[in-house]
Design an enzyme around this catalytic site. Structure first.
Site, short mmCIF file in Angstrom:
data_model
loop_
_atom_site.label_atom_id
_atom_site.label_comp_id
_atom_site.label_asym_id
_atom_site.label_seq_id
_atom_site.Cartn_x
_atom_site.Cartn_y
_atom_site.Cartn_z
N ASP A 96 0.74 -1.44 -0.14
CA ASP A 96 -0.06 -0.07 0.08
C ASP A 96 0.74 1.33 -0.02
O ASP A 96 1.81 1.37 0.28
CB ASP A 96 -0.87 -0.11 1.28
N GLU A 163 -0.72 -2.30 5.11
CA GLU A 163 0.24 -2.23 6.27
C GLU A 163 0.04 -0.75 7.01
O GLU A 163 0.09 -0.86 8.32
CB GLU A 163 1.57 -2.26 6.02
N GLU A 164 -0.01 0.08 6.24
CA GLU A 164 -0.11 1.68 6.58
C GLU A 164 -1.29 1.90 7.81
O GLU A 164 -1.22 2.55 8.73
CB GLU A 164 -0.23 2.57 5.57
#
Ligand SMILES: [Zn+2]
Ligand SMILES: [Zn+2]
Length: 439
Positions: A96, A163-164
């Site tokens: 991402d 992930e963020e």
């Protein structure tokens, strides 16, 4: 027999000759990997909205001989390559990007406009460098397939969503990553780093990234006229006290040797000079490593908010509402000591001491630790690969506070060096785990 096995194992380790061959092979792959990198960089996608990225990479993995399953954990993909008996190794890359308007001026800079979850349009940029992770993912897959004769076991390579936002690893695990596919003994991931010069690898044994908690506090008072404070319970004054007292969690309540952060990033309330509002909203990020410190902070925030409200004389039915956003929590990533130290030695031996360093832990979040959190049967290490272009590093004498950090609109790593170094590091780490004859 044992001696023979040891010898056989030693022969498969990348010695000076094979190390040069590996580096040459990666060098030959670089033009293709850079084309892929530039394409990914120009087409970033927000967390949990990764559609194009896995659709582009999954066929590449299939072509290399992996069995690929898409839509694992919403947009993630799992590529499996079974190559005889042996350990199960999982390599992870995250896909991402971030809602950032790119300002690097690169010829392949992103001009993509995406949508936040509430529908608001936003520029999107690979400002965390996950595009380098993805190009290296393909580079590593190519090397390990080409070197199939030198290892035995099961290789699982995953493209992780979100992930963020701290959602992706959990989403993939919840969607059966360890039940629908072989469960790994070992997990590796890398992240590009704005704290290291390009081509230098950093490893942190133990905690490497932090527990990240998002906490909202609705501070409620009793509003009224700004000139008649005696008829009100002013939530602006109360929220201000809460903000200040929260810092005593750090300075007075926890062990000074345990790092932690409580940041109030947003303080919103009121509409006009002469109106005392009914409430104020505080938005916090809370960072720690140890679970007991996390608990102390979260319990303390609730206690302080309530205690200050009582001190201010707020009625019982207007006590502050403290919300810990568990859905947005990321647990700390603690590299398992044995694997991290072994990998550090392996990298030192391969790249030399001047390209391998122990990096202090960071207070940022990374959800990769979920793949081995609380499960002693899985070892894991996240390592860092320096991305700061050498000339920039030298110009500030390594003072990275003067340079763009990860998530900056100006973050432009030396992608070629990151991808080549990470591919080499990931390949030798993988071969080390999967070497024929076992460890
Ligand atoms: Zn990031
Ligand atoms: Zn990142």
């Amino acid at each position: 027999m044992k001696r023979f096995l040891l010898l056989a194992a030693a022969m498969t380790l990348p010695g000076p000759a094979s190390a040069a061959a590996l580096s040459d092979a990666i060098h030959a792959d670089m033009p293709q990997l850079m084309t892929l990198y530039r394409d990914l960089h120009a087409h970033p996608e927000l967390s949990m909205q990764e559609i194009r990225t896995p659709a582009l990479l999954a066929p590449m993995m299939r072509k290399l001989g992996f069995e690929v399953t898409e839509h694992v954990g919403k947009t993630g993909a799992v590529a499996v390559l079974k190559n005889g008996p042996g350990p199960v190794l999982l390599l992870r890359a995250d896909m991402d990007a971030l809602p950032v308007r790119e300002a690097t001026g690169l010829p392949y800079a992103s001009t993509v406009i995406g949508k936040l979850r509430d529908g608001t349009p936003t520029p999107v940029m690979h400002a965390c460098g996950h595009d380098t992770h993805l190009a290296s993912f393909i580079g590593t897959a190519r090397r390990l397939v080409a070197m199939k004769g030198q290892w035995s076991g099961t290789l699982i390579m995953i493209l992780q969503s979100g992930e963020e936002t701290g959602e992706g690893a959990k989403a993939m695990l919840d969607d059966g990553l360890y039940t629908r596919f072989p469960k790994p003994n070992t997990v590796f991931a890398f992240h590009d780093s704005a704290m290291l010069p390009a081509g230098v690898i950093g490893v942190t044994p133990g905690y490497t990234t932090a527990n990240v908690d998002t906490v909202d506090i609705l501070v409620r008072g009793v509003g009224g006229h700004g000139a008649v404070p005696q008829a009100t319970k002013d939530p602006i004054v109360l929220a201000s006290r809460i903000v200040l007292t929260l810092q005593t969690l750090i300075s007075r309540e926890k062990n000074p040797l345990d790092p932690a952060v409580v940041t109030v990033g947003s303080f919103q309330g009121g509409t006009k000079n002469n109106v005392i509002p009914d409430d104020v909203k505080l938005a916090l990020t809370v960072r720690s490593y140890k679970p007991e410190v996390r608990k102390l902070l979260l319990d303390g925030i609730a206690r302080i908010a309530r205690g200050e409200a009582i001190a201010a004389g707020v009625p019982d039915d207007r006590m502050p509402v403290v919300t810990v956003r568990e859905d947005q929590a990321t647990p700390a990533t603690a590299n398992t000591e044995k694997l991290a130290n072994h990998t550090l030695d392996l990298f030192r031996g391969h790249f030399g001491a001047d390209r391998t360093t122990i990096l202090p832990p960071l207070m940022v979040g990374e959800d990769v630790g979920r793949y081995w959190l609380n499960d002693p049967s899985v070892e894991g290490t996240l390592f860092w690969v320096g991305g700061v272009p050498r000339a920039k590093w030298d110009a500030v004498n390594g003072d990275t506070t003067k340079l763009p950090s990860l998530h900056s609109a100006l973050w432009a790593p030396d992608a070629e060096t990151v991808i080549a170094t990470a591919t080499e590091a990931m390949t030798i780490a993988a071969l080390d785990v999967l070497k024929k004859g076992g460890a």
